[in-house]
Design a protein around this motif. Structure first.
Motif, PDB file in Angstrom:
ATOM      1  N   TYR A 188     -26.146  28.735 -20.319  1.00  0.00           N
ATOM      2  CA  TYR A 188     -25.138  28.385 -21.309  1.00  0.00           C
ATOM      3  C   TYR A 188     -24.004  29.401 -21.218  1.00  0.00           C
ATOM      4  CZ  TYR A 188     -28.198  24.951 -23.445  1.00  0.00           C
ATOM      5  OH  TYR A 188     -28.974  23.855 -23.660  1.00  0.00           O
ATOM      6  N   PHE A 189     -22.786  28.904 -21.349  1.00  0.00           N
ATOM      7  CA  PHE A 189     -21.609  29.746 -21.181  1.00  0.00           C
ATOM      8  C   PHE A 189     -20.751  29.742 -22.437  1.00  0.00           C
ATOM      9  CE2 PHE A 189     -23.041  28.670 -17.009  1.00  0.00           C
ATOM     10  CZ  PHE A 189     -22.826  29.816 -16.277  1.00  0.00           C
ATOM     11  N   SER A 190     -20.133  30.897 -22.670  1.00  0.00           N
ATOM     12  CA  SER A 190     -19.168  31.047 -23.757  1.00  0.00           C
ATOM     13  C   SER A 190     -18.092  32.011 -23.276  1.00  0.00           C
ATOM     14  CB  SER A 190     -19.845  31.573 -25.024  1.00  0.00           C
ATOM     15  OG  SER A 190     -20.454  32.819 -24.768  1.00  0.00           O
ATOM     16  N   LEU A 191     -16.982  32.030 -23.981  1.00  0.00           N
ATOM     17  CA  LEU A 191     -15.910  32.954 -23.619  1.00  0.00           C
ATOM     18  C   LEU A 191     -16.266  34.362 -24.046  1.00  0.00           C
ATOM     19  CD1 LEU A 191     -12.743  30.939 -24.693  1.00  0.00           C
ATOM     20  CD2 LEU A 191     -13.605  31.290 -22.381  1.00  0.00           C
ATOM     21  N   ASN A 192     -15.915  35.312 -23.217  1.00  0.00           N
ATOM     22  CA  ASN A 192     -16.014  36.714 -23.583  1.00  0.00           C
ATOM     23  C   ASN A 192     -14.766  36.986 -24.428  1.00  0.00           C
ATOM     24  OD1 ASN A 192     -15.508  39.501 -23.652  1.00  0.00           O
ATOM     25  ND2 ASN A 192     -16.708  39.836 -21.812  1.00  0.00           N
ATOM     26  N   ARG A 193     -14.938  37.036 -25.722  1.00  0.00           N
ATOM     27  CA  ARG A 193     -13.798  37.133 -26.645  1.00  0.00           C
ATOM     28  C   ARG A 193     -12.919  38.356 -26.382  1.00  0.00           C
ATOM     29  NH1 ARG A 193     -13.007  32.124 -28.548  1.00  0.00           N
ATOM     30  NH2 ARG A 193     -14.997  31.225 -29.114  1.00  0.00           N
ATOM     31  N   ASP A 194     -13.527  39.488 -26.034  1.00  0.00           N
ATOM     32  CA  ASP A 194     -12.734  40.690 -25.754  1.00  0.00           C
ATOM     33  C   ASP A 194     -11.857  40.483 -24.524  1.00  0.00           C
ATOM     34  OD1 ASP A 194     -13.861  41.994 -27.917  1.00  0.00           O
ATOM     35  OD2 ASP A 194     -15.407  42.984 -26.711  1.00  0.00           O
ATOM     36  N   ALA A 195     -12.427  39.879 -23.488  1.00  0.00           N
ATOM     37  CA  ALA A 195     -11.662  39.635 -22.258  1.00  0.00           C
ATOM     38  C   ALA A 195     -10.528  38.647 -22.514  1.00  0.00           C
ATOM     39  CB  ALA A 195     -12.577  39.118 -21.159  1.00  0.00           C
ATOM     40  N   VAL A 196     -10.792  37.615 -23.302  1.00  0.00           N
ATOM     41  CA  VAL A 196      -9.761  36.622 -23.601  1.00  0.00           C
ATOM     42  C   VAL A 196      -8.653  37.252 -24.437  1.00  0.00           C
ATOM     43  CG1 VAL A 196      -9.289  34.447 -24.787  1.00  0.00           C
ATOM     44  CG2 VAL A 196     -11.307  34.659 -23.336  1.00  0.00           C
ATOM     45  N   ASN A 222     -10.622  26.120 -21.240  1.00  0.00           N
ATOM     46  CA  ASN A 222     -10.173  25.263 -22.340  1.00  0.00           C
ATOM     47  C   ASN A 222     -11.353  24.619 -23.057  1.00  0.00           C
ATOM     48  OD1 ASN A 222      -9.304  22.073 -22.861  1.00  0.00           O
ATOM     49  ND2 ASN A 222      -7.967  23.607 -23.786  1.00  0.00           N
ATOM     50  N   LEU A 223     -12.305  24.093 -22.301  1.00  0.00           N
ATOM     51  CA  LEU A 223     -13.483  23.474 -22.916  1.00  0.00           C
ATOM     52  C   LEU A 223     -14.255  24.483 -23.755  1.00  0.00           C
ATOM     53  CD1 LEU A 223     -14.707  21.308 -19.913  1.00  0.00           C
ATOM     54  CD2 LEU A 223     -13.928  20.440 -22.120  1.00  0.00           C
ATOM     55  N   LEU A 224     -14.401  25.691 -23.244  1.00  0.00           N
ATOM     56  CA  LEU A 224     -15.135  26.713 -23.983  1.00  0.00           C
ATOM     57  C   LEU A 224     -14.353  27.201 -25.203  1.00  0.00           C
ATOM     58  CD1 LEU A 224     -16.649  28.699 -21.003  1.00  0.00           C
ATOM     59  CD2 LEU A 224     -17.857  27.190 -22.596  1.00  0.00           C
ATOM     60  N   ALA A 225     -13.038  27.249 -25.081  1.00  0.00           N
ATOM     61  CA  ALA A 225     -12.207  27.705 -26.206  1.00  0.00           C
ATOM     62  C   ALA A 225     -12.273  26.736 -27.379  1.00  0.00           C
ATOM     63  CB  ALA A 225     -10.761  27.883 -25.750  1.00  0.00           C
ATOM     64  N   THR A 226     -12.535  25.467 -27.096  1.00  0.00           N
ATOM     65  CA  THR A 226     -12.576  24.463 -28.150  1.00  0.00           C
ATOM     66  C   THR A 226     -14.001  24.105 -28.578  1.00  0.00           C
ATOM     67  OG1 THR A 226     -12.457  22.676 -26.524  1.00  0.00           O
ATOM     68  CG2 THR A 226     -10.370  23.472 -27.443  1.00  0.00           C
ATOM     69  N   ALA A 227     -14.989  24.726 -27.947  1.00  0.00           N
ATOM     70  CA  ALA A 227     -16.389  24.446 -28.280  1.00  0.00           C
ATOM     71  C   ALA A 227     -16.837  25.326 -29.441  1.00  0.00           C
ATOM     72  CB  ALA A 227     -17.281  24.699 -27.068  1.00  0.00           C
ATOM     73  N   ALA A 228     -17.666  24.765 -30.291  1.00  0.00           N
ATOM     74  CA  ALA A 228     -18.168  25.502 -31.452  1.00  0.00           C
ATOM     75  C   ALA A 228     -19.344  26.408 -31.089  1.00  0.00           C
ATOM     76  CB  ALA A 228     -18.592  24.527 -32.544  1.00  0.00           C
ATOM     77  N   ALA A 229     -19.979  26.143 -29.946  1.00  0.00           N
ATOM     78  CA  ALA A 229     -21.165  26.900 -29.522  1.00  0.00           C
ATOM     79  C   ALA A 229     -21.146  27.019 -28.000  1.00  0.00           C
ATOM     80  CB  ALA A 229     -22.424  26.168 -29.986  1.00  0.00           C
ATOM     81  N   ALA A 285      -9.614  23.613 -12.307  1.00  0.00           N
ATOM     82  CA  ALA A 285     -10.973  23.448 -12.851  1.00  0.00           C
ATOM     83  C   ALA A 285     -11.350  24.639 -13.716  1.00  0.00           C
ATOM     84  CB  ALA A 285     -11.985  23.274 -11.717  1.00  0.00           C
ATOM     85  N   ARG A 286     -10.976  25.828 -13.313  1.00  0.00           N
ATOM     86  CA  ARG A 286     -11.295  27.028 -14.103  1.00  0.00           C
ATOM     87  C   ARG A 286     -10.507  27.045 -15.401  1.00  0.00           C
ATOM     88  NH1 ARG A 286     -11.227  31.077  -8.978  1.00  0.00           N
ATOM     89  NH2 ARG A 286     -12.757  29.877  -7.789  1.00  0.00           N
ATOM     90  N   VAL A 287      -9.269  26.596 -15.350  1.00  0.00           N
ATOM     91  CA  VAL A 287      -8.471  26.507 -16.577  1.00  0.00           C
ATOM     92  C   VAL A 287      -9.123  25.503 -17.528  1.00  0.00           C
ATOM     93  CG1 VAL A 287      -6.228  25.839 -17.534  1.00  0.00           C
ATOM     94  CG2 VAL A 287      -6.337  27.233 -15.459  1.00  0.00           C
ATOM     95  N   ALA A 314     -24.324  24.503 -18.704  1.00  0.00           N
ATOM     96  CA  ALA A 314     -23.679  24.279 -17.407  1.00  0.00           C
ATOM     97  C   ALA A 314     -23.692  22.806 -17.030  1.00  0.00           C
ATOM     98  CB  ALA A 314     -24.361  25.114 -16.336  1.00  0.00           C
ATOM     99  N   CYS A 315     -24.724  22.091 -17.425  1.00  0.00           N
ATOM    100  CA  CYS A 315     -24.844  20.671 -17.073  1.00  0.00           C
ATOM    101  C   CYS A 315     -23.754  19.819 -17.713  1.00  0.00           C
ATOM    102  CB  CYS A 315     -26.217  20.143 -17.462  1.00  0.00           C
ATOM    103  SG  CYS A 315     -26.516  20.116 -19.245  1.00  0.00           S
ATOM    104  N   GLU A 316     -23.120  20.301 -18.764  1.00  0.00           N
ATOM    105  CA  GLU A 316     -22.096  19.528 -19.457  1.00  0.00           C
ATOM    106  C   GLU A 316     -20.733  19.584 -18.762  1.00  0.00           C
ATOM    107  OE1 GLU A 316     -22.017  19.993 -23.763  1.00  0.00           O
ATOM    108  OE2 GLU A 316     -24.059  20.803 -23.654  1.00  0.00           O
ATOM    109  N   PHE A 317     -20.558  20.533 -17.855  1.00  0.00           N
ATOM    110  CA  PHE A 317     -19.266  20.659 -17.180  1.00  0.00           C
ATOM    111  C   PHE A 317     -19.070  19.617 -16.079  1.00  0.00           C
ATOM    112  CE2 PHE A 317     -19.822  25.007 -18.866  1.00  0.00           C
ATOM    113  CZ  PHE A 317     -18.644  25.109 -19.583  1.00  0.00           C
TER     114      PHE A 317
END
Length: 118
Positions: free
Chosen positions: A96-104, A48-55, A42-44, A59-62
């Motif tokens: 709302y969640f997004s990837l921490n680009r530095d951590a990724v 993945n969902l966040l990596a392909t999202a434009a914005a 689920a975390r992967v 949380a409700c969308e997960f």
């Protein structure tokens, strides 16, 4: 919670590529902690969902995307955020969640094994 997140980011900063000549015990522990955080399908999928999202994603969308209950989704989002892999932004009652680009980027560098064998 902010202090815990900062400790997690410090762990991410001390990771070295797995192909490095030798990892210290601290670097190996920090790297293992990151991989433990991602050791759930689920975390992967969330990453993945966040990596392909434009914005940033609400949380409700997960829930429908993962087929999991709200408490389970919240648990996984919390674990990823505490590990420093996600950024969380509160907008009214929704998060709302997004990837921490530095951590990724650090995670990608840590997992880089190009030329390490074979």
């Amino acid at each position: 919670m902010r202090e815990k997140l900062m400790r997690s980011l410090e762990l991410i900063d001390c990771c070295r590529p797995l192909g490095a000549a030798a990892l210290s015990d601290e670097e190996a522990d920090a790297t293992a902690a990151l991989f433990r955080t991602l050791a759930d399908p689920a975390r992967v999928k969330i990453v993945n969902l966040l990596a392909t999202a434009a914005a940033p994603v609400c949380a409700c969308e997960f829930e429908p995307a993962l087929g999991l209950s709200q408490p389970t989704v919240s648990h996984h989002l919390k674990k990823l955020t505490e590990a420093g892999l996600l950024e969380r932004e509160q907008r009214g009652k929704w998060a709302y969640f997004s990837l921490n680009r530095d951590a990724v980027a650090t995670l990608a560098a840590v997992a880089d094994l190009k030329g390490a064998c074979c």
